[in-house]
Design an enzyme around this catalytic site. Structure first.
Site, PDB file in Angstrom:
ATOM      1  N   VAL A  83       0.656  -1.255   0.092  1.00  0.00           N
ATOM      2  CA  VAL A  83      -0.067   0.046  -0.144  1.00  0.00           C
ATOM      3  C   VAL A  83       0.789   1.100  -0.020  1.00  0.00           C
ATOM      4  O   VAL A  83       1.716   1.446   0.835  1.00  0.00           O
ATOM      5  CB  VAL A  83      -0.747   0.132   1.331  1.00  0.00           C
ATOM      6  N   THR A  84       0.790   2.190  -1.053  1.00  0.00           N
ATOM      7  CA  THR A  84       1.581   3.326  -0.985  1.00  0.00           C
ATOM      8  C   THR A  84       0.643   4.360  -1.706  1.00  0.00           C
ATOM      9  O   THR A  84      -0.294   4.112  -2.239  1.00  0.00           O
ATOM     10  CB  THR A  84       2.770   3.260  -1.820  1.00  0.00           C
ATOM     11  N   VAL A  85       1.084   5.666  -1.244  1.00  0.00           N
ATOM     12  CA  VAL A  85       0.391   6.818  -2.021  1.00  0.00           C
ATOM     13  C   VAL A  85       1.636   7.631  -2.249  1.00  0.00           C
ATOM     14  O   VAL A  85       2.561   7.937  -1.478  1.00  0.00           O
ATOM     15  CB  VAL A  85      -0.477   7.626  -1.235  1.00  0.00           C
ATOM     16  N   LEU A  95      -6.263   7.175   0.132  1.00  0.00           N
ATOM     17  CA  LEU A  95      -5.846   5.464   0.765  1.00  0.00           C
ATOM     18  C   LEU A  95      -7.369   5.428   1.275  1.00  0.00           C
ATOM     19  O   LEU A  95      -8.008   4.098   1.168  1.00  0.00           O
ATOM     20  CB  LEU A  95      -5.137   5.467   1.953  1.00  0.00           C
ATOM     21  N   TYR A 124      -3.809   2.728  10.319  1.00  0.00           N
ATOM     22  CA  TYR A 124      -4.874   2.020  10.000  1.00  0.00           C
ATOM     23  C   TYR A 124      -5.888   1.594  11.030  1.00  0.00           C
ATOM     24  O   TYR A 124      -6.863   1.240  10.768  1.00  0.00           O
ATOM     25  CB  TYR A 124      -4.281   0.362   9.646  1.00  0.00           C
ATOM     26  N   PHE A 414       4.410  -9.732   4.817  1.00  0.00           N
ATOM     27  CA  PHE A 414       3.754  -9.830   3.565  1.00  0.00           C
ATOM     28  C   PHE A 414       3.291  -8.475   2.928  1.00  0.00           C
ATOM     29  O   PHE A 414       3.007  -7.647   3.760  1.00  0.00           O
ATOM     30  CB  PHE A 414       2.668 -10.943   3.781  1.00  0.00           C
TER      31      PHE A 414
END
Length: 414
Positions: A83-85, A95, A124, A414
């Site tokens: 997950v990146t921005v 996101l 998160y 992961f």
């Protein structure tokens, strides 16, 4: 700002990988070999890109994962990864948009939870994830551990330690790993690509250095564990070896194997320091040493985060050491798992049902994620104000029901 969120096509995977590296502040160079290797094990239907005028500015990938729970059961998880921005598009809700769509899709598929390894702690929780398993790394000063200098490195119970290579680990490792998942919560399944990557086969994101492999067999010859480790080559000014052995992977499905592998690693000639790698916080390593102070904690942090999507599946998939009932009022702003649930549990099994009864405890879905693998204390969360106790003594009763004898452990990133 108008953004398009969709799965990437085969011809766009190289651009997606460049955006991934940009988001993680790595050199944005992608080779044809890397694209081909990634394409072979990515499910492109679950490899999402966020496009701004045709350019990928955010990445998000998921895959189906089996995750062990308390008592050897398993949960189907929507494993969230990569997950990146991009720096040009941060703090714009990118996101949040992707996460909302993915969690809704996972709920629709029937996944029990979503799982991830958080690069940063604060991100998160706002999406309903809670840290369900933590990890600790030790550095063992072998010279001060009080171990017998005459030790051989072989177990004294009739078992054996023998050296192997990566090909053998790929053959024997999966069954050992599956057996570990039956006795420890928080263990994700490791697929063929995971075993290949962990033993140097195929494309490697980082330069590969071949490790040593040690395999433990019981007195009957059954494989019960293995360790992969590397060593540096350092000598002090007095021409004395001061090498560090760094554990890359140590999987043991019996206590005897775990003890034997640590004893072997601490018996290596020329090695004065053993770095444990990421372990469960209650790993036996320090207490194996005559002087546990020789094992110094060098890292302790959150590891596996879970977002509960189906309360009944999560609570019914595990075992319970005692009998009892609880009514939980679960708050979920996203509307995916909220509601009031009654848990009736015993060593013989459990049942979770919707109810209109008065709640014993009220908590956010993120706090239920913290509790889902038996690691966190309900009493502690109540003292922090993150769980509201509506029935006197309910927090203590919940701890008796939910906490596990051993802390969960996620051995894989992961």
């Amino acid at each position: 700002m108008t953004l398009e969120v969709r799965p990437v096509g085969e011809s766009e995977l190289g651009d997606w990988l460049r955006a991934l590296k940009t988001g993680f502040m790595r050199p944005p160079l992608v080779t044809d070999e890397e694209v081909e290797q990634r394409r072979s094990h990515f499910d492109l239907s679950r490899t999402l890109g966020v496009f701004d005028r045709g350019r990928i500015v955010a990445t998000y990938r998921t895959f189906t994962q089996e995750l062990s729970t308390v008592g050897g059961g398993s949960l189907v998880a929507d494993a969230v990864s990569q997950v990146t921005v991009s720096p040009s598009h941060r703090r714009r809700g990118v996101l949040s948009q992707v996460m909302a769509g993915d969690l809704a899709a996972a709920k629709e598929r029937g996944d029990a939870v979503a799982s991830l390894i958080a690069a940063e702690y604060p991100i998160y929780g706002r999406y309903g994830f809670g840290p369900a398993a933590w990890t600790t790394e030790w550095s063992v000063d072998v010279t001060r551990a009080g171990l017998d200098p005459r030790r051989t490195g072989q177990p004294d119970d009739g078992g054996t330690i023998e050296l192997a290579d990566g090909a053998e680990i790929r053959k024997i490792g999966p069954e050992v790993h599956r057996r570990l998942a039956r006795v420890r919560a928080g263990v994700p399944n490791r697929d063929t690509r995971g075993w290949e990557r962990g033993t140097g086969v195929g494309f490697q994101a980082e330069p590969w250095t071949e490790p040593f492999y040690a395999v433990h067999r019981s007195a009957s010859g059954e494989v019960e564990g293995f360790a992969a480790y590397r060593s540096d080559d350092k000598w002090d000014d007095a021409k004395q070896p001061v090498n560090t052995a760094s554990v890359r992977d140590l999987i043991a499905c019996t206590p005897a194997a775990e003890r034997a592998l640590w004893q072997y690693l601490c018996s290596l000639d020329w090695v004065t320091t053993v770095r444990s790698g990421y372990r469960a916080p209650d790993d036996v390593l320090p207490l194996l040493l005559p002087d546990p102070r020789a094992a110094r904690v060098v890292s302790h942090a959150d590891m596996l985060w879970l977002r509960v999507l189906d309360v009944a599946k999560v609570l019914e998939a595990r075992t319970y050491a005692s009998s009892g009932s609880l009514v939980l009022d679960v708050r979920d702003e996203a509307g995916l798992a909220g509601g009031r649930y009654r848990l009736d549990a015993s060593p013989a099994g459990s049942e979770v049902s919707r109810t209109t009864e008065s709640a014993d405890l009220t908590l956010d879905v993120a706090e239920l994620g913290r509790l889902s693998l038996g690691d966190e204390s309900v009493v502690r969360l109540a003292e922090l104000g993150r769980v509201e106790e509506l029935t006197a003594g309910a927090a203590v009763r919940a701890d008796v029901l939910l906490r596990a004898a051993r802390r969960p452990w996620c051995p894989d990133i992961f």
